[in-house]
Design an enzyme around this catalytic site. Structure first.
Site, PDB file in Angstrom:
ATOM      1  N   ILE A  56      -3.738   1.991  -0.804  1.00 33.58           N
ATOM      2  CA  ILE A  56      -2.825   2.595   0.169  1.00 33.58           C
ATOM      3  C   ILE A  56      -3.462   3.855   0.752  1.00 33.58           C
ATOM      4  CG2 ILE A  56      -0.496   3.532   0.495  1.00 33.58           C
ATOM      5  CD1 ILE A  56      -0.567   0.573  -0.383  1.00 33.58           C
ATOM      6  N   GLY A  57      -4.201   4.557  -0.095  1.00 33.59           N
ATOM      7  CA  GLY A  57      -4.809   5.798   0.388  1.00 33.59           C
ATOM      8  C   GLY A  57      -3.814   6.941   0.480  1.00 33.59           C
ATOM      9  N   LEU A  58      -2.815   6.897  -0.405  1.00 32.84           N
ATOM     10  CA  LEU A  58      -1.859   8.011  -0.535  1.00 32.84           C
ATOM     11  C   LEU A  58      -1.202   8.390   0.786  1.00 32.84           C
ATOM     12  CD1 LEU A  58      -3.775  10.182  -3.141  1.00 32.84           C
ATOM     13  CD2 LEU A  58      -1.739   8.800  -3.524  1.00 32.84           C
ATOM     14  N   CYS A  90      -7.798  10.963  -8.395  1.00 33.06           N
ATOM     15  CA  CYS A  90      -8.155  11.203  -7.004  1.00 33.06           C
ATOM     16  C   CYS A  90      -9.593  11.707  -6.960  1.00 33.06           C
ATOM     17  CB  CYS A  90      -7.267  12.290  -6.400  1.00 33.06           C
ATOM     18  SG  CYS A  90      -5.557  11.824  -6.292  1.00 33.06           S
ATOM     19  N   ASN A 117      -1.292  13.341 -10.700  1.00 30.78           N
ATOM     20  CA  ASN A 117      -2.133  12.159 -10.480  1.00 30.78           C
ATOM     21  C   ASN A 117      -3.571  12.644 -10.302  1.00 30.78           C
ATOM     22  OD1 ASN A 117      -3.509   9.973  -9.549  1.00 30.78           O
ATOM     23  ND2 ASN A 117      -2.205   9.607  -7.756  1.00 30.78           N
ATOM     24  N   THR A 170      -4.063   2.677 -12.171  1.00 35.23           N
ATOM     25  CA  THR A 170      -4.667   1.357 -11.929  1.00 35.23           C
ATOM     26  C   THR A 170      -6.140   1.320 -12.351  1.00 35.23           C
ATOM     27  OG1 THR A 170      -5.148   2.091  -9.688  1.00 35.23           O
ATOM     28  CG2 THR A 170      -3.134   0.851 -10.007  1.00 35.23           C
ATOM     29  N   GLY A 210       6.231  -0.335 -12.388  1.00 33.91           N
ATOM     30  CA  GLY A 210       5.564  -0.212 -11.093  1.00 33.91           C
ATOM     31  C   GLY A 210       5.582  -1.500 -10.298  1.00 33.91           C
TER      32      GLY A 210
HETATM   33  C1  LIG Z   1       1.077  -0.024  -4.285  1.00 28.47           C
HETATM   34  C2  LIG Z   1       0.843   0.964  -5.370  1.00 28.47           C
HETATM   35  C3  LIG Z   1       0.785   2.319  -5.080  1.00 28.47           C
HETATM   36  C4  LIG Z   1       0.546   3.257  -6.063  1.00 28.47           C
HETATM   37  N1  LIG Z   1       0.530   4.584  -5.749  1.00 28.47           N
HETATM   38  C5  LIG Z   1       0.376   5.507  -6.732  1.00 28.47           C
HETATM   39  C6  LIG Z   1       0.446   6.877  -6.452  1.00 28.47           C
HETATM   40  O1  LIG Z   1       0.665   7.290  -5.321  1.00 28.47           O
HETATM   41  N2  LIG Z   1       0.258   7.757  -7.469  1.00 28.47           N
HETATM   42  C7  LIG Z   1       0.030   7.348  -8.751  1.00 28.47           C
HETATM   43  O2  LIG Z   1      -0.101   8.184  -9.643  1.00 28.47           O
HETATM   44  N3  LIG Z   1      -0.022   6.044  -9.057  1.00 28.47           N
HETATM   45  C8  LIG Z   1       0.148   5.109  -8.075  1.00 28.47           C
HETATM   46  N4  LIG Z   1       0.114   3.786  -8.391  1.00 28.47           N
HETATM   47  C9  LIG Z   1      -0.119   3.393  -9.789  1.00 28.47           C
HETATM   48  C10 LIG Z   1       1.200   3.122 -10.529  1.00 28.47           C
HETATM   49  O3  LIG Z   1       2.031   4.263 -10.557  1.00 28.47           O
HETATM   50  C11 LIG Z   1       0.932   2.657 -11.953  1.00 28.47           C
HETATM   51  O4  LIG Z   1       0.271   3.672 -12.656  1.00 28.47           O
HETATM   52  C12 LIG Z   1       0.089   1.405 -12.014  1.00 28.47           C
HETATM   53  O5  LIG Z   1       0.363   0.558 -10.934  1.00 28.47           O
HETATM   54  C13 LIG Z   1       0.282   0.624 -13.304  1.00 28.47           C
HETATM   55  O6  LIG Z   1       1.614   0.252 -13.472  1.00 28.47           O
HETATM   56  P1  LIG Z   1       2.203  -1.184 -12.997  1.00 28.47           P
HETATM   57  O7  LIG Z   1       1.274  -2.217 -13.532  1.00 28.47           O
HETATM   58  O8  LIG Z   1       3.574  -1.247 -13.575  1.00 28.47           O
HETATM   59  O9  LIG Z   1       2.207  -1.171 -11.512  1.00 28.47           O
HETATM   60  C14 LIG Z   1       0.347   2.830  -7.398  1.00 28.47           C
HETATM   61  C15 LIG Z   1       0.409   1.474  -7.701  1.00 28.47           C
HETATM   62  C16 LIG Z   1       0.651   0.544  -6.720  1.00 28.47           C
HETATM   63  C17 LIG Z   1       0.693  -0.902  -7.082  1.00 28.47           C
END
Ligand SMILES: Cc1cc2nc3c(=O)[nH]c(=O)nc-3n(C[C@H](O)[C@H](O)[C@H](O)COP(=O)(O)O)c2cc1C
Ligand SMILES: Cc1cc2nc3c(=O)[nH]c(=O)nc-3n(C[C@H](O)[C@H](O)[C@H](O)COP(=O)(O)OP(=O)(O)OC[C@H]3O[C@@H](n4cnc5c(N)ncnc54)[C@H](O)[C@@H]3O)c2cc1C
Ligand SMILES: Cc1cc2nc3c(=O)[nH]c(=O)nc-3n(C[C@H](O)[C@H](O)[C@H](O)COP(=O)(O)OP(=O)(O)OC[C@H]3O[C@@H](n4cnc5c(N)ncnc54)[C@H](O)[C@@H]3O)c2cc1C
Ligand SMILES: Cc1cc2nc3c(=O)[nH]c(=O)nc-3n(C[C@H](O)[C@H](O)[C@H](O)COP(=O)(O)O)c2cc1C
Ligand code: FES
Ligand code: FES
Lengths: 330, 286, 330, 286
Positions: free
Chosen positions: A89-91, A148, A145, A213, A286
């Site tokens: 997504i690129g935040l 980054c 987070n 991730t 998530g």
């Molecule tokens: C589409 C998407 C966007 C994410 N955006 C962020 C984010 O902005 N900040 C963050 O700390 N983690 C972000 N994550 C990671 C999730 O918060 C989580 O740590 C990770 O996906 C593992 O959990 P899950 O398997 O339940 O998704 C994102 C994950 C996904 C799939």
């Protein structure tokens, strides 16, 4: 078994919940429920509130916010993978000012507990984000987070280096309100996650969130190029759950007194229970939200049923239970 | 409108040309649908390997009394998810979230409208045409596809419109070519005020361009890959110019799928234009 | 499209294969087919030979062999996970002597090409294994499984440390027959896989195999303890494919001239194609064999069909093709 | 015997007590099966999240002429895989590998045999009993389960044996208790030479013990978690004493599932006994 309470699920069916104390303590803050949304998978709460009452969650963890507005990466931003997905997504986000005045305010008025996730490109940016949030009454906790890239160090990800991680965490802790716990969110893409965890705790982190991730690539067999606009992306979903549970297991083993928020592939209450047994005091849901928008509530109910069925009077009794000595029965 | 999540019973599934038409009992969804809304359906089963819902335009809805409302979708077998969906059978249960998105904007006056549908993209245009006709609008159709079996609803379009032009790329039905080969002539002939379009991105870009050149307003329903469909993931964005003239990466599931054709930066889809709000991206996390 | 040849699949159906040169060069050795079995997922070839002709594969990669016979870990040794599995076999095996006199001999008599995977608890053990294999004519190549704990360094896994990795690789290379390529098999559980890759190549590795499994834990929600007898296990299968493709992508980017054998979750020809496009010159099929014992042949056929459909005259032309410059068309 | 992999059509699936009985057309498998063999079935579909085949004892086979041979299995709905399998329907295709494993050893002489089945564990014992009877053996049955609905084949056992004893843990049918409560009496009464047993590990351990104490030979079909079923993964091992007196971690899919009861180190299952060939394990990789 214990007393049952009947509740109506988001999908309007009635289920019976055993009488288990679901509250959890996270570094001085008590949440009524250990289940939360994961950052980036629930926006700022508003959309999910259509599917279930978000104030019933432990907290809404907001999409990581940066100082400035950010347009994010080009599309395609996602690829489906076996039992998971890759995202880049690129935040994308409105920046801290608009976030505070619009989104955080909405969450506060709605009565939701909020864990604000912050992200930056330099240690200084994290500090300024913490300062901006310092006087907001809406903030239950901060999740840093650190997955980054550090623009000041050849784009190396903060979470991959104990020194960079601790610099960020120390700055955020120092500039945050004393009663607001700071959780450092760790990346699994490291040789020794316990070392990073210790560095963060030594730098003042009140707790740890894990995991973010895993770095992945998907190649499109039609275009014969990387599928994502950003080439690499973050792998999430049930596919990564064993890696996430392992991280929680290892860190809880090394730092049993540090509260951990576990996440990575939680789809059911049984999955959440795995994290709790491994040492997490709370969990975030998530990617599963994309599959099932009411999943956080469902997971919470399923977890409560499981705890009741195993005669736990409180969630707290189950935290880290899988680490008990071999001769101790269930 | 508030989207709901329901486990709906499959009332029927049948082949229509190269597509499948699926009728699902979806009370709470059906009643709220307006033309251009879509639904997001979970595929692969509760423990399956596919986590992401698939988005489908609503073809039509029906009030079935005792059953509750039903929703019809028309879909092509494309990858693993739609293959799974093609195997559902009567009485199976399917998890549906909807209605989602912003529907087509309806004109207040009885204007002249042209509907352009590419492949299964015609599906949402029929209830739209019905509502336009109720408002006294003139409706013409242009339906295009690669080949005859990929056209959807030609007969239906004939029943509810002034004229139907058909194009296929292989010439198997109608004119050989693309919808935009016949569209300018039609717009000039009918003096259309509004063009409603749904189909592949390339087609939409070309249609929006034709409409703009001929002074017609256009409403295009886009198809961007969506992970959530409900606005929480930010995967489905495309660059759209706002009322303030600023380009933003906008979620097509929430702010679309229907956009004004003159607002989408069609040539920049798949990029983040340098003048986008919040661009340029310094290399960032996910 | 190109000329078609009709072949009979292991499941006795006839399919048409386009005329693509499937041979691949791996550091001086040419294999007729880029698809092989993954170590630990095909035993020593005998059982799979019941399902398809193993001599048609690029090579059989044997279960990692150690110096001494080894009983392995207690059961349960596996847990199914979403689109994957966790295993903790503990390198059960007969030891190098019995392996050479029985299993390697059988493979040679059968006419199969063999890549022998070796594993040790110290750098010296690896050296002695290489010496024992040095004069065997049956060995096409050696794959050094460095994802083993170094008993001389607090059980730290060799593959997690560039120095330990290069010590092992250097010893194996020095003690192996000159014409026999040595591939170092890397672990994804590191912060910087490119650094490990470079260390191995600098130490004399002729090529790299990747990836080995990811470290994971599954907790059993009935016993409320880790499911595996060995607590942690290795995660494999389609779940990990994006991580594996990423590793191949990164390493091929950094070391474009080093041959890579890619693996991790290959289930179909399209999956294998992803690895080839990312930079692998050959692939191994592991966990999928448990799902479909004839998978290696099926994957090979599917890959050949894909290459033909995309007008590749030879496999070699597709290796690393996803790295081509943006302006270069397919 | 050479195992084969076939995509077999489901001829029928039906409930039997708390179990499902599945009949699959599996030419090449059916013809080779001997009592005690098992098949490994892929579950969850070709792109599904479950990669590991599930093992099932063959209940019976039948030669159906034009169809080719069929294989019947009897299974309990346990987790995600068997739930999936319980949803297959007539004419669906199921991927089967078999026959697998070592079957029950048959006596050369017309001896006296006792069959002990726990739950669905009785499934492979009926064709075995038939073959024993053909060889002039006396056959008695002991069938046990937690509750009546979990018994399988009581009537069938009656048709083909001298006597059938039934035990249920809740007393819902037959004697309240376990098979080993009635087994010693039966063995003494009939002077059984061989005990054939299939069921949960705890039951097998107890049966092997009773048989040994009363001087009977025992043949036990074990049930260890298997990832591959064909001998390549090493997940399915248990400590078994060889002819040379040495304990080895032996693959139950290849060297079993039928073992001599006196050779399995029942109390050490789930461990690697210190005197095992290749033990002790220094902490090693996977
Ligand atoms: C589409 C998407 C966007 C994410 N955006 C962020 C984010 O902005 N900040 C963050 O700390 N983690 C972000 N994550 C990671 C999730 O918060 C989580 O740590 C990770 O996906 C593992 O959990 P899950 O398997 O339940 O998704 C994102 C994950 C996904 C799939
Ligand atoms: C608003 C909207 C309305 C749609 N309406 C229809 C319709 O009425 N009929 C119909 O047949 N299809 C429609 N689509 C496209 C439909 O969602 C895709 O065909 C479907 O997602 C493909 O899934 P799959 O599992 O078969 O393909 P896979 O290739 O397995 O899908 C993998 C991933 O990519 C996404 N994806 C793949 N192709 C597309 C695509 N063309 N558009 C968006 N995402 C895609 C999938 O959703 C999934 O997340 C619509 C899409 C959108 C966004
Ligand atoms: C040789 C042999 C013969 C068998 N015969 C029968 C039979 O005739 N009828 C029948 O109902 N069952 C039989 N089983 C058990 C059957 O394989 C399991 O019930 C089944 O694997 C459970 O799968 P699941 O997906 O429902 O459970 P899940 O819990 O989803 O399974 C997860 C994993 O654990 C394994 N597993 C779970 N329970 C068992 C078990 N009890 N034994 C072995 N592996 C297990 C599964 O194979 C799978 O790999 C047999 C097992 C073996 C080894
Ligand atoms: C049961 C099992 C046993 C394995 N044993 C070994 C081994 O002995 N040596 C080794 O290098 N890798 C071993 N591996 C790892 C595989 O060779 C492979 O690197 C990994 O599983 C990823 O590929 P896959 O997803 O195709 O299985 C094993 C994997 C599994 C599942
Ligand atoms: S699809 Fe998730 S925000 Fe649009
Ligand atoms: S199940 Fe794989 S070796 Fe027995």
């Amino acid at each position: 078994m214990t007393r049952l309470t009947r509740v109506i699920t988001p999908e309007s069916s009635e289920i019976a919940l055993p009488d288990v104390d679901m509250s959890t303590r996270l570094a001085g803050v008590t949440l009524p429920n250990p289940v939360m949304t994961a950052s980036g998978c629930a926006g700022y709460g508003r959309e999910l509130d259509q599917f279930f009452d978000i104030t019933a969650l432990g907290a809404v963890v907001t999409k990581s916010i940066m100082l400035q507005p950010r347009s994010g990466r080009p599309t395609p931003r996602m690829a489906e993978t076996p039992s998971g997905m890759l995202n880049s997504i690129g935040l994308q986000g409105p920046g801290i000012e608009e976030f505070v005045s619009r989104d955080l305010r909405w969450l506060e008025e709605r009565g939701a507990r909020v864990i604000v996730s912050i992200a930056g490109g330099s240690a200084d940016e994290y500090v300024r984000l913490a300062q901006r949030l310092r006087h907001s009454s809406a903030v239950t906790a901060i999740e840093v987070n650190i997955s980054c890239p550090n623009v000041e160090d050849r784009g190396l990800v903060f979470a991959c280096d104990p020194v960079a991680s601790s610099t960020v965490v120390e700055g955020v802790r120092r500039n945050s309100a004393p009663g607001v716990p700071v959780f450092a969110k760790l990346s699994p893409d490291v040789t020794d996650i316990v070392a990073i965890a210790k560095a963060c705790v030594d730098a003042g982190a009140d707790g740890l969130s894990m995991i973010n991730t895993l770095l992945g690539v998907v190649i499109d067999s039609d275009t014969m190029r990387p599928h994502l606009g950003g080439v690499t992306g973050g792998l999430s979903g049930p596919a990564i759950r064993p890696v996430a549970v392992r991280a929680v297991w290892q860190v809880h083993q090394a730092l049993p007194d540090v509260p951990v928020i576990g996440m990575g592939g939680i789809r059911t209450g049984a999955d959440a229970f795995e994290f709790i047994l491994a040492g997490a005091s709370a969990v975030e849901v998530g990617t599963t939200v994309f599959n099932d928008p009411s999943a956080p509530m469902r997971v919470s109910y399923e977890l409560q049923q499981l705890l009741g069925a195993r005669d736990f009077a409180s969630l707290g009794d189950a935290v880290g239970f899988a680490h008990r000595p071999d001769d101790e029965p269930a | 409108m508030t989207p709901v999540q329901v486990r709906g019973e499959v009332l029927s599934i049948r082949r229509v040309g190269q597509y499948h038409q699926l009728t699902i009992v979806a009370p709470g969804v059906a009643e709220q649908v307006r033309p251009g809304h879509f639904v997001a359906i979970a595929v692969g089963g509760e423990t399956g390997a596919q986590l992401l819902r698939r988005a489908f335009s609503v073809y039509r809805t029906q009030d079935r009394g005792v059953y509750g409302g039903t929703v019809d979708i028309v879909f092509a077998e494309h990858g693993a998810g739609t293959r799974w969906l093609s195997h559902v059978r009567q009485h199976d249960t399917v998890d549906v979230v909807g209605p989602l998105g912003k529907p087509f904007a309806l004109p207040k006056e009885p204007v002249t409208c042209t509907m352009v549908g590419g492949g299964y993209g015609s599906a949402p245009l029929f209830t739209l045409a019905e509502q336009l006709r109720e408002r006294g609008c003139r409706v013409d159709f242009v339906l295009g596809a690669a080949t005859e079996g990929r056209l959807f609803g030609v007969l239906e379009a004939k029943r509810m419109s002034q004229s139907v032009a058909v194009t296929t790329e292989d010439g198997s039905l109608g004119d050989k070519g693309r919808v935009t080969d016949v569209l300018p002539g039609l717009l000039e002939r009918t003096g259309a005020d509004v063009v409603y379009a749904c189909g592949p991105m390339g087609m939409l870009a070309a249609v929006a361009d034709v409409a703009a050149r001929l002074g017609a307003h256009s409403q295009c329903a886009v198809e961007e890959a969506m992970a959530c469909g409900i606005g929480v993931c930010m995967t489905c964005v495309l660059p759209v110019v706002g009322d303030d003239g600023v380009t933003r990466m906008v979620r097509s599931c929430i702010d679309g799928p229907v956009f004004r054709g003159d607002r989408v930066r069609w040539n920049d889809v798949g990029t983040v234009p340098a003048d986008t709000w919040g661009a340029p991206v310094s290399e960032g996390g996910h």
